[in-house]
Design a protein around this motif. Structure first.
Motif, PDB file in Angstrom:
ATOM      1  N   PRO A 221       0.796  -1.239   0.000  1.00  0.00           N
ATOM      2  CA  PRO A 221       0.000   0.000   0.000  1.00  0.00           C
ATOM      3  C   PRO A 221       0.822   1.279   0.000  1.00  0.00           C
ATOM      4  CG  PRO A 221      -0.237  -1.246   2.070  1.00  0.00           C
ATOM      5  CD  PRO A 221       0.479  -2.134   1.113  1.00  0.00           C
ATOM      6  N   ASN A 222       2.017   1.220   0.549  1.00  0.00           N
ATOM      7  CA  ASN A 222       2.807   2.458   0.639  1.00  0.00           C
ATOM      8  C   ASN A 222       3.735   2.708  -0.545  1.00  0.00           C
ATOM      9  OD1 ASN A 222       1.667   3.049   3.120  1.00  0.00           O
ATOM     10  ND2 ASN A 222       3.100   1.675   4.145  1.00  0.00           N
ATOM     11  N   VAL A 223       3.721   1.801  -1.493  1.00  0.00           N
ATOM     12  CA  VAL A 223       4.526   2.037  -2.703  1.00  0.00           C
ATOM     13  C   VAL A 223       3.632   2.750  -3.727  1.00  0.00           C
ATOM     14  CG1 VAL A 223       5.783   0.937  -4.594  1.00  0.00           C
ATOM     15  CG2 VAL A 223       5.968   0.019  -2.270  1.00  0.00           C
ATOM     16  N   PRO A 224       4.028   3.936  -4.191  1.00  0.00           N
ATOM     17  CA  PRO A 224       3.170   4.660  -5.130  1.00  0.00           C
ATOM     18  C   PRO A 224       2.862   3.842  -6.385  1.00  0.00           C
ATOM     19  CG  PRO A 224       4.984   6.053  -4.389  1.00  0.00           C
ATOM     20  CD  PRO A 224       5.252   4.681  -3.853  1.00  0.00           C
ATOM     21  N   ARG A 225       1.647   4.061  -6.879  1.00  0.00           N
ATOM     22  CA  ARG A 225       1.194   3.333  -8.069  1.00  0.00           C
ATOM     23  C   ARG A 225       0.693   4.336  -9.089  1.00  0.00           C
ATOM     24  NH1 ARG A 225      -0.235   1.286  -3.545  1.00  0.00           N
ATOM     25  NH2 ARG A 225      -1.847   2.810  -3.125  1.00  0.00           N
ATOM     26  N   ILE A 226       0.941   4.034 -10.348  1.00  0.00           N
ATOM     27  CA  ILE A 226       0.454   4.894 -11.424  1.00  0.00           C
ATOM     28  C   ILE A 226      -0.478   4.083 -12.308  1.00  0.00           C
ATOM     29  CG2 ILE A 226       1.098   6.190 -13.501  1.00  0.00           C
ATOM     30  CD1 ILE A 226       2.087   7.751 -11.209  1.00  0.00           C
ATOM     31  N   TYR A 227      -1.698   4.562 -12.428  1.00  0.00           N
ATOM     32  CA  TYR A 227      -2.650   3.929 -13.336  1.00  0.00           C
ATOM     33  C   TYR A 227      -2.412   4.528 -14.716  1.00  0.00           C
ATOM     34  CZ  TYR A 227      -7.272   2.646 -15.235  1.00  0.00           C
ATOM     35  OH  TYR A 227      -8.306   2.158 -16.010  1.00  0.00           O
ATOM     36  N   LEU A 228      -1.846   3.720 -15.619  1.00  0.00           N
ATOM     37  CA  LEU A 228      -1.563   4.186 -16.975  1.00  0.00           C
ATOM     38  C   LEU A 228      -2.853   4.178 -17.785  1.00  0.00           C
ATOM     39  CD1 LEU A 228       1.656   2.090 -17.697  1.00  0.00           C
ATOM     40  CD2 LEU A 228       1.565   4.546 -17.199  1.00  0.00           C
ATOM     41  N   VAL A 229      -3.025   5.222 -18.578  1.00  0.00           N
ATOM     42  CA  VAL A 229      -4.241   5.310 -19.384  1.00  0.00           C
ATOM     43  C   VAL A 229      -3.902   5.857 -20.768  1.00  0.00           C
ATOM     44  CG1 VAL A 229      -5.751   5.610 -17.376  1.00  0.00           C
ATOM     45  CG2 VAL A 229      -4.791   7.636 -18.468  1.00  0.00           C
ATOM     46  N   ASP A 230      -4.823   5.636 -21.696  1.00  0.00           N
ATOM     47  CA  ASP A 230      -4.689   6.259 -23.012  1.00  0.00           C
ATOM     48  C   ASP A 230      -6.087   6.701 -23.447  1.00  0.00           C
ATOM     49  OD1 ASP A 230      -5.960   3.908 -23.726  1.00  0.00           O
ATOM     50  OD2 ASP A 230      -4.199   3.011 -24.659  1.00  0.00           O
ATOM     51  N   GLU A 231      -6.162   7.235 -24.660  1.00  0.00           N
ATOM     52  CA  GLU A 231      -7.455   7.771 -25.084  1.00  0.00           C
ATOM     53  C   GLU A 231      -8.510   6.668 -25.211  1.00  0.00           C
ATOM     54  OE1 GLU A 231      -5.571   9.865 -28.400  1.00  0.00           O
ATOM     55  OE2 GLU A 231      -6.682  11.642 -27.751  1.00  0.00           O
ATOM     56  N   GLU A 232      -8.075   5.507 -25.661  1.00  0.00           N
ATOM     57  CA  GLU A 232      -8.998   4.388 -25.833  1.00  0.00           C
ATOM     58  C   GLU A 232      -9.599   3.963 -24.482  1.00  0.00           C
ATOM     59  OE1 GLU A 232      -7.056   1.273 -28.126  1.00  0.00           O
ATOM     60  OE2 GLU A 232      -8.611  -0.102 -27.393  1.00  0.00           O
ATOM     61  N   LEU A 233      -8.723   3.874 -23.499  1.00  0.00           N
ATOM     62  CA  LEU A 233      -9.171   3.475 -22.162  1.00  0.00           C
ATOM     63  C   LEU A 233     -10.094   4.551 -21.563  1.00  0.00           C
ATOM     64  CD1 LEU A 233      -8.467   0.999 -20.376  1.00  0.00           C
ATOM     65  CD2 LEU A 233      -6.784   2.422 -19.232  1.00  0.00           C
ATOM     66  N   GLU A 234      -9.763   5.789 -21.870  1.00  0.00           N
ATOM     67  CA  GLU A 234     -10.599   6.895 -21.369  1.00  0.00           C
ATOM     68  C   GLU A 234     -12.022   6.751 -21.905  1.00  0.00           C
ATOM     69  OE1 GLU A 234      -8.918  10.822 -21.881  1.00  0.00           O
ATOM     70  OE2 GLU A 234     -10.900  11.743 -21.763  1.00  0.00           O
ATOM     71  N   GLU A 235     -12.107   6.416 -23.176  1.00  0.00           N
ATOM     72  CA  GLU A 235     -13.432   6.253 -23.773  1.00  0.00           C
ATOM     73  C   GLU A 235     -14.137   5.030 -23.175  1.00  0.00           C
ATOM     74  OE1 GLU A 235     -13.279   6.823 -28.072  1.00  0.00           O
ATOM     75  OE2 GLU A 235     -15.224   5.774 -28.134  1.00  0.00           O
ATOM     76  N   LYS A 236     -13.372   3.976 -23.053  1.00  0.00           N
ATOM     77  CA  LYS A 236     -13.935   2.719 -22.528  1.00  0.00           C
ATOM     78  C   LYS A 236     -14.462   2.877 -21.096  1.00  0.00           C
ATOM     79  CE  LYS A 236     -12.243  -1.841 -21.586  1.00  0.00           C
ATOM     80  NZ  LYS A 236     -10.986  -2.562 -21.432  1.00  0.00           N
ATOM     81  N   LYS A 237     -13.725   3.653 -20.288  1.00  0.00           N
ATOM     82  CA  LYS A 237     -14.104   3.778 -18.879  1.00  0.00           C
ATOM     83  C   LYS A 237     -15.119   4.901 -18.646  1.00  0.00           C
ATOM     84  CE  LYS A 237     -11.221   0.665 -17.115  1.00  0.00           C
ATOM     85  NZ  LYS A 237     -11.657  -0.575 -16.478  1.00  0.00           N
ATOM     86  N   GLY A 238     -15.416   5.673 -19.705  1.00  0.00           N
ATOM     87  CA  GLY A 238     -16.458   6.679 -19.569  1.00  0.00           C
ATOM     88  C   GLY A 238     -15.972   8.092 -19.295  1.00  0.00           C
ATOM     89  N   GLY A 239     -14.715   8.371 -19.589  1.00  0.00           N
ATOM     90  CA  GLY A 239     -14.257   9.764 -19.518  1.00  0.00           C
ATOM     91  C   GLY A 239     -13.126   9.980 -18.527  1.00  0.00           C
ATOM     92  N   TRP A 240     -12.546  11.157 -18.632  1.00  0.00           N
ATOM     93  CA  TRP A 240     -11.381  11.515 -17.810  1.00  0.00           C
ATOM     94  C   TRP A 240     -11.710  11.473 -16.314  1.00  0.00           C
ATOM     95  CZ3 TRP A 240      -6.350  11.827 -18.225  1.00  0.00           C
ATOM     96  CH2 TRP A 240      -5.629  12.581 -17.284  1.00  0.00           C
ATOM     97  N   ASN A 241     -12.872  11.991 -15.961  1.00  0.00           N
ATOM     98  CA  ASN A 241     -13.208  12.015 -14.532  1.00  0.00           C
ATOM     99  C   ASN A 241     -13.352  10.609 -13.961  1.00  0.00           C
ATOM    100  OD1 ASN A 241     -13.100  14.758 -14.413  1.00  0.00           O
ATOM    101  ND2 ASN A 241     -15.314  15.057 -14.652  1.00  0.00           N
ATOM    102  N   GLU A 242     -13.780   9.704 -14.815  1.00  0.00           N
ATOM    103  CA  GLU A 242     -13.886   8.303 -14.380  1.00  0.00           C
ATOM    104  C   GLU A 242     -12.492   7.715 -14.125  1.00  0.00           C
ATOM    105  OE1 GLU A 242     -15.485   5.143 -12.928  1.00  0.00           O
ATOM    106  OE2 GLU A 242     -16.614   6.977 -13.394  1.00  0.00           O
ATOM    107  N   LEU A 243     -11.521   8.122 -14.957  1.00  0.00           N
ATOM    108  CA  LEU A 243     -10.143   7.648 -14.742  1.00  0.00           C
ATOM    109  C   LEU A 243      -9.613   8.186 -13.412  1.00  0.00           C
ATOM    110  CD1 LEU A 243      -8.636   8.084 -18.338  1.00  0.00           C
ATOM    111  CD2 LEU A 243      -9.627   6.018 -17.300  1.00  0.00           C
ATOM    112  N   ILE A 244      -9.922   9.436 -13.136  1.00  0.00           N
ATOM    113  CA  ILE A 244      -9.499  10.008 -11.849  1.00  0.00           C
ATOM    114  C   ILE A 244     -10.144   9.215 -10.701  1.00  0.00           C
ATOM    115  CG2 ILE A 244      -9.690  12.041 -10.331  1.00  0.00           C
ATOM    116  CD1 ILE A 244      -9.464  13.814 -12.810  1.00  0.00           C
ATOM    117  N   ALA A 245     -11.427   8.876 -10.893  1.00  0.00           N
ATOM    118  CA  ALA A 245     -12.132   8.137  -9.831  1.00  0.00           C
ATOM    119  C   ALA A 245     -11.488   6.770  -9.593  1.00  0.00           C
ATOM    120  CB  ALA A 245     -13.610   7.978 -10.204  1.00  0.00           C
ATOM    121  N   ILE A 246     -11.095   6.101 -10.675  1.00  0.00           N
ATOM    122  CA  ILE A 246     -10.455   4.786 -10.525  1.00  0.00           C
ATOM    123  C   ILE A 246      -9.108   4.957  -9.809  1.00  0.00           C
ATOM    124  CG2 ILE A 246      -9.442   2.819 -11.765  1.00  0.00           C
ATOM    125  CD1 ILE A 246     -11.597   3.328 -13.972  1.00  0.00           C
TER     126      ILE A 246
END
Ligand code: G3P
Ligand code: CA
Length: 313
Positions: A221-246
């Motif tokens: 839990p204490n090791v920082p993690r980066i959720y990598l995203v691209d435009e395709e994933l942004e569309e798939k997940k329902g938008g930029w704010n959804e990526l922030i939520a994840i």
């Protein structure tokens, strides 16, 4: 994002040597990472996959055809994915010649001999220089490799890079030596000032798979993690704010592509306490623009140029 970065113990503006200094030497090889080390990158970035016999290796693509001689070494064999090959088989491959052929201006005789690195060897490289860069490790095609997060974390623990789920020690970045990337390369690189990052983030983990990010959070839990995203994933997940939520759900930060770097997006992430590290920026104009747009760090194949432009005071 500077204050968020400081709070999380992540260098600002972070410079990630993307597969090493991979515009000047073959990606993910010993010379590519050693250049990054000598120049003073904050992190060595690597894509981690697993061989058929369970060895963790640094390799980006799913298949071996782009940057190895596998077609000659294993004629007729299907190149469907690298997890079908054993470590011994992978060691038969040359991963440097393609670079010489593609980049005659940067070709070197010694590149012909290069082999795929294991994660252990990457750790050895990172430990071999006083600049002591961090490691920024991606679980590549994570769903193909169940259990790989634990294997990476266990290895980092056994090597003393992570303790009790946190990555240890301050990071000392920058150097006081002049690095001429390839001796005959493209000019003098000015030294970066030595700087001690405030925090403990010697390791950052990253993935395009939110399930892999969840596992990382559970295990370390204490090791920082980066959720990598691209435009395709942004569309798939329902938008930029959804990526922030994840990202927030897994206590992670975001790693979008340069095409997603609009300042209002980065600003929205910052308002949510989420850092944004962009990939992959290799040209000075892109680096300047991204800084202007508020990036917190970049993945780059040209650590030398990034250090010049993002010189820390
Ligand atoms: O890990 C950051 C960036 O490298 C993501 O894209 O395809 O180069 O691994 P990729
Ligand atoms: Ca990567």
């Amino acid at each position: 994002g500077r204050r968020i970065a400081e709070k999380k113990g992540i260098p600002y503006l972070a410079i990630m040597a993307h597969r090493g200094v991979s515009d000047l030497a073959p990606e993910a090889t010993d010379p590519a990472y050693r250049l990054a080390l000598e120049m003073g990158a904050d992190y060595l970035e690597a894509d981690i996959q697993r061989t058929a016999d369970g060895v963790l290796v640094c390799f980006h693509d799913d298949t071996l055809d782009r940057n190895t001689d596998a077609a000659q070494v294993f004629p007729g064999r299907e190149m469907d994915s690298i997890d079908k090959f054993t470590y011994a088989e992978l060691m038969m491959l040359d991963i440097g010649t393609w670079f010489n052929e593609k980049n005659p201006d940067r070709a070197r005789e010694t590149f012909h001999e290069l082999k795929i690195l294991t994660l252990e060897e990457l750790i050895d490289i990172a430990e071999s220089h006083d600049n002591r860069p961090g490691l920024y490790l991606e679980t590549k095609s994570a769903l193909r490799y169940p259990g790989i997060e634990k294997e990476i974390i266990d290895l980092l623990k056994s090597r003393g890079w992570i303790e009790d789920g946190a990555s240890m020690e301050s990071i000392e970045v920058g150097n006081d030596i002049d690095v001429d990337p390839l001796e005959d390369g493209d000019g003098e690189v000015e030294p970066a000032p030595v700087r001690i990052a405030d925090g403990p983030a010697r390791v950052i983990l990253q993935s395009f798979e939110d399930e892999s990010i969840r596992i990382m959070k559970d295990l370390a839990p204490n090791v920082p993690r980066i959720y990598l995203v691209d435009e395709e994933l942004e569309e798939k997940k329902g938008g930029w704010n959804e990526l922030i939520a994840i990202a927030k759900k897994y206590d992670a930060d975001l790693g979008p592509s340069g095409y997603q770097a609009w300042p209002w997006r980065t600003g929205e992430a910052h308002r949510n306490g989420v850092l944004v590290h962009h990939y992959t920026l290799n040209k000075p104009w892109q680096m300047r623009l991204l800084r202007f747009f508020g990036t917190d760090g970049i993945f780059t194949n040209r650590t030398d140029l990034a250090l010049k432009l993002y010189r820390r005071q």
